[in-house]
Design a protein around this motif. Structure first.
Motif, PDB file in Angstrom:
ATOM      1  N   SER A 104      10.002  -6.942  -8.921  1.00  0.00           N
ATOM      2  CA  SER A 104      10.049  -5.519  -8.657  1.00  0.00           C
ATOM      3  C   SER A 104       9.411  -5.200  -7.306  1.00  0.00           C
ATOM      4  O   SER A 104       9.931  -4.398  -6.517  1.00  0.00           O
ATOM      5  N   GLY A 105       8.277  -5.847  -7.020  1.00  0.00           N
ATOM      6  CA  GLY A 105       7.583  -5.607  -5.760  1.00  0.00           C
ATOM      7  C   GLY A 105       8.391  -6.037  -4.554  1.00  0.00           C
ATOM      8  O   GLY A 105       8.391  -5.361  -3.517  1.00  0.00           O
ATOM      9  N   ILE A 106       9.103  -7.163  -4.667  1.00  0.00           N
ATOM     10  CA  ILE A 106       9.957  -7.620  -3.564  1.00  0.00           C
ATOM     11  C   ILE A 106      11.058  -6.592  -3.290  1.00  0.00           C
ATOM     12  O   ILE A 106      11.327  -6.227  -2.138  1.00  0.00           O
TER      13      ILE A 106
ATOM     14  N   HIS B 231       0.260  -6.085  -6.738  1.00  0.00           N
ATOM     15  CA  HIS B 231      -1.138  -6.167  -7.163  1.00  0.00           C
ATOM     16  C   HIS B 231      -1.198  -6.625  -8.621  1.00  0.00           C
ATOM     17  O   HIS B 231      -1.989  -7.518  -8.988  1.00  0.00           O
ATOM     18  N   MET B 232      -0.365  -6.020  -9.469  1.00  0.00           N
ATOM     19  CA  MET B 232      -0.298  -6.447 -10.864  1.00  0.00           C
ATOM     20  C   MET B 232       0.143  -7.905 -10.950  1.00  0.00           C
ATOM     21  O   MET B 232      -0.399  -8.692 -11.740  1.00  0.00           O
ATOM     22  N   ALA B 233       1.125  -8.275 -10.151  1.00  0.00           N
ATOM     23  CA  ALA B 233       1.667  -9.630 -10.197  1.00  0.00           C
ATOM     24  C   ALA B 233       0.600 -10.669  -9.864  1.00  0.00           C
ATOM     25  O   ALA B 233       0.449 -11.672 -10.572  1.00  0.00           O
ATOM     26  N   ILE B 234      -0.150 -10.452  -8.779  1.00  0.00           N
ATOM     27  CA  ILE B 234      -1.125 -11.466  -8.380  1.00  0.00           C
ATOM     28  C   ILE B 234      -2.264 -11.559  -9.380  1.00  0.00           C
ATOM     29  O   ILE B 234      -2.761 -12.654  -9.681  1.00  0.00           O
ATOM     30  N   ASP B 235      -2.668 -10.420  -9.951  1.00  0.00           N
ATOM     31  CA  ASP B 235      -3.737 -10.463 -10.945  1.00  0.00           C
ATOM     32  C   ASP B 235      -3.307 -11.230 -12.189  1.00  0.00           C
ATOM     33  O   ASP B 235      -4.025 -12.105 -12.683  1.00  0.00           O
TER      34      ASP B 235
ATOM     35  N   ALA C  97       3.349 -11.561  -0.172  1.00  0.00           N
ATOM     36  CA  ALA C  97       4.074 -10.303  -0.348  1.00  0.00           C
ATOM     37  C   ALA C  97       3.109  -9.139  -0.522  1.00  0.00           C
ATOM     38  O   ALA C  97       3.331  -8.039   0.019  1.00  0.00           O
ATOM     39  N   LEU C  98       2.025  -9.354  -1.285  1.00  0.00           N
ATOM     40  CA  LEU C  98       1.036  -8.294  -1.478  1.00  0.00           C
ATOM     41  C   LEU C  98       0.356  -7.933  -0.163  1.00  0.00           C
ATOM     42  O   LEU C  98       0.216  -6.746   0.178  1.00  0.00           O
ATOM     43  N   VAL C  99      -0.078  -8.928   0.587  1.00  0.00           N
ATOM     44  CA  VAL C  99      -0.744  -8.669   1.864  1.00  0.00           C
ATOM     45  C   VAL C  99       0.181  -7.887   2.791  1.00  0.00           C
ATOM     46  O   VAL C  99      -0.235  -6.934   3.457  1.00  0.00           O
ATOM     47  N   SER C 100       1.463  -8.279   2.822  1.00  0.00           N
ATOM     48  CA  SER C 100       2.424  -7.597   3.680  1.00  0.00           C
ATOM     49  C   SER C 100       2.643  -6.153   3.253  1.00  0.00           C
ATOM     50  O   SER C 100       2.595  -5.232   4.064  1.00  0.00           O
ATOM     51  N   ALA C 101       2.886  -5.936   1.947  1.00  0.00           N
ATOM     52  CA  ALA C 101       3.154  -4.576   1.461  1.00  0.00           C
ATOM     53  C   ALA C 101       1.933  -3.680   1.606  1.00  0.00           C
ATOM     54  O   ALA C 101       2.019  -2.550   2.091  1.00  0.00           O
TER      55      ALA C 101
ATOM     56  N   TYR D  95      -8.635  -6.636 -15.744  1.00  0.00           N
ATOM     57  CA  TYR D  95      -8.865  -6.890 -14.322  1.00  0.00           C
ATOM     58  C   TYR D  95      -9.652  -5.773 -13.638  1.00  0.00           C
ATOM     59  O   TYR D  95      -9.567  -5.597 -12.435  1.00  0.00           O
ATOM     60  N   SER D  96     -10.387  -5.028 -14.410  1.00  0.00           N
ATOM     61  CA  SER D  96     -11.122  -3.912 -13.839  1.00  0.00           C
ATOM     62  C   SER D  96     -12.322  -4.346 -13.015  1.00  0.00           C
ATOM     63  O   SER D  96     -12.984  -3.533 -12.383  1.00  0.00           O
ATOM     64  N   ASP D  97     -12.597  -5.664 -13.002  1.00  0.00           N
ATOM     65  CA  ASP D  97     -13.714  -6.152 -12.188  1.00  0.00           C
ATOM     66  C   ASP D  97     -13.355  -6.220 -10.717  1.00  0.00           C
ATOM     67  O   ASP D  97     -14.180  -6.549  -9.873  1.00  0.00           O
ATOM     68  N   GLY D  98     -12.072  -5.906 -10.405  1.00  0.00           N
ATOM     69  CA  GLY D  98     -11.663  -5.871  -9.002  1.00  0.00           C
ATOM     70  C   GLY D  98     -11.507  -7.237  -8.379  1.00  0.00           C
ATOM     71  O   GLY D  98     -11.692  -7.406  -7.182  1.00  0.00           O
ATOM     72  N   ALA D  99     -11.148  -8.229  -9.187  1.00  0.00           N
ATOM     73  CA  ALA D  99     -11.026  -9.594  -8.662  1.00  0.00           C
ATOM     74  C   ALA D  99      -9.994  -9.678  -7.549  1.00  0.00           C
ATOM     75  O   ALA D  99     -10.230 -10.305  -6.517  1.00  0.00           O
ATOM     76  N   ALA D 100      -8.829  -9.047  -7.764  1.00  0.00           N
ATOM     77  CA  ALA D 100      -7.795  -9.108  -6.727  1.00  0.00           C
ATOM     78  C   ALA D 100      -8.231  -8.345  -5.488  1.00  0.00           C
ATOM     79  O   ALA D 100      -7.955  -8.761  -4.364  1.00  0.00           O
TER      80      ALA D 100
END
Length: 367
Positions: A176-178, A194-198, A216-220, A253-258
């Motif tokens: 979806s992100g792509i 963001h959801m995908a990488i987490d 892809a995340l860094v780019s978007a 993932y609320s600890d903000g790992a990503a």
């Protein structure tokens, strides 16, 4: 046929894969020879396909599941049953490295699901996977818009049925992100990626697409930065709100790992730039040519690359970090970057090599 079916049930209970396959084959062949009704024969073919999959005989499994699905179509069976059988035929074809047949079977599975309507009922148990399989196959064919739509359906079904996320849910967000990146919907793309990488980092840290998801995340997300600080802050605030509203993200993932991983990546890039003192400045960055074969086939695509800028201002060590569809646009992207020129980075007035430059090419047909 009756004895063969009993043998099938006994082998299933005993966990004997060899006996299961042999009994399933006998039961189906006996039913076919006896010219029994299509619905029953479809069930026997399904059993045969299931047994062959357990035995990792994917050629036989693909054929059996296909027969089962076709018989279901001809018997005008319930669409849930037809969707299930076509979906498994698609998975068996993929396991047999037959993406052409997998594509066809997957289309039939989605057509059957569409017949059911908004409430998929029992089909919800496998619909998320079916839509994800369709998205992956569409991505591989350069049908990025259609892949994005299928991926969104997959995300919705997974969120409706899963108790906790797994890697398939992350991959649905990835596709979806792509698609949203190609549409330049960067806030939506950043959320999905963001959801995908987490999810993928948590559930499948060694997944082969993890590096591409990260690129892809860094780019978007890089497109959310703006000279107007208020605009930038508003964009990131909306992103944070959407992530917090997702129960999987807020629970796990609320600890903000990503966020931390992204911040570390940004810090590394900034450190490199500061170390260089004066960063490399583009002089000529012409876009890539659209490959003729891709244009004739009406394919869209995206390529992510990383490279270095030499002391002479040329691109070096060019590496593809991700591409959809694979094997179509990478060469054109690399050739374009090879032609780029820069004012080199400097330190104390002297040219130095700049590592870790990233870029993305969107290939989009005008329709």
């Amino acid at each position: 046929m009756t004895q063969a079916y009993r043998d099938y049930q006994a082998a299933l209970d005993a966990g004997d894969a060899d006996a299961l396959l042999e009994a399933a084959a006998r039961a189906y062949e006996a039913g076919d020879e006896a010219d029994i009704d299509r619905a029953t024969l479809a069930t026997l073919a399904e059993n045969y396909g299931f047994a062959a999959s357990l035995h990792e005989d994917f050629e036989t499994s693909k054929t059996a599941w296909r027969i089962s699905a076709r018989l279901s179509d001809r018997a005008d069976a319930d669409p849930v049953e037809r969707a299930w059988r076509w979906h498994n035929a698609s998975l068996a074809a993929l396991s047999n490295q037959d993406r052409i047949d997998a594509y066809s079977c997957s289309r039939n599975a989605i057509d059957a699901l569409e017949e059911i309507g908004a409430d998929l009922g029992e089909a919800s148990e496998f619909a998320g996977d079916a839509f994800l399989t369709r998205a992956a196959l569409l991505m591989g064919r350069g049908r990025i818009d259609e892949a994005g739509e299928a991926a969104l359906r997959s995300v919705a079904e997974f969120e409706r049925t899963l108790q906790e996320p797994h890697s398939s849910y992350g991959l649905a967000h990835f596709y979806s992100g792509i698609a949203r990146t190609l549409d330049h919907e960067f806030e939506d793309a950043s959320y999905s990626l963001h959801m995908a990488i987490d999810v993928v980092s948590d559930t499948a840290p060694d997944h082969p697409d993890r590096r591409t998801i990260w690129a892809a995340l860094v780019s978007a997300q890089g497109n959310l930065y703006d000279d107007d600080e208020a605009v930038q802050e508003a964009a990131f605030a909306r992103l944070d709100e959407r992530l917090a509203a997702n129960r999987f993200h807020s629970d796990l993932y609320s600890d903000g790992a990503a966020d931390q991983r992204y911040a570390e990546s940004e810090d590394e890039a900034e450190a490199e730039a500061e170390d260089a003192c004066c960063d490399a400045v583009p002089v000529r960055r012409n876009p890539p040519d659209y490959p003729m074969g891709a244009a004739y086939a009406d394919l869209d695509g995206v390529v992510y690359l990383t490279f270095a800028v030499t002391e002479e201002g040329r691109a070096d060590a060019i590496e593809v970090t991700g591409a959809f569809p694979p094997g179509v646009f990478e060469e054109a992207a690399i050739e374009a970057v090879e032609r780029w020129t820069y004012e080199p980075a400097t330190r104390d007035g002297e040219p130095v090599r700049r590592e870790g430059v990233e870029t993305r090419f969107d290939f989009r047909m005008q329709r």
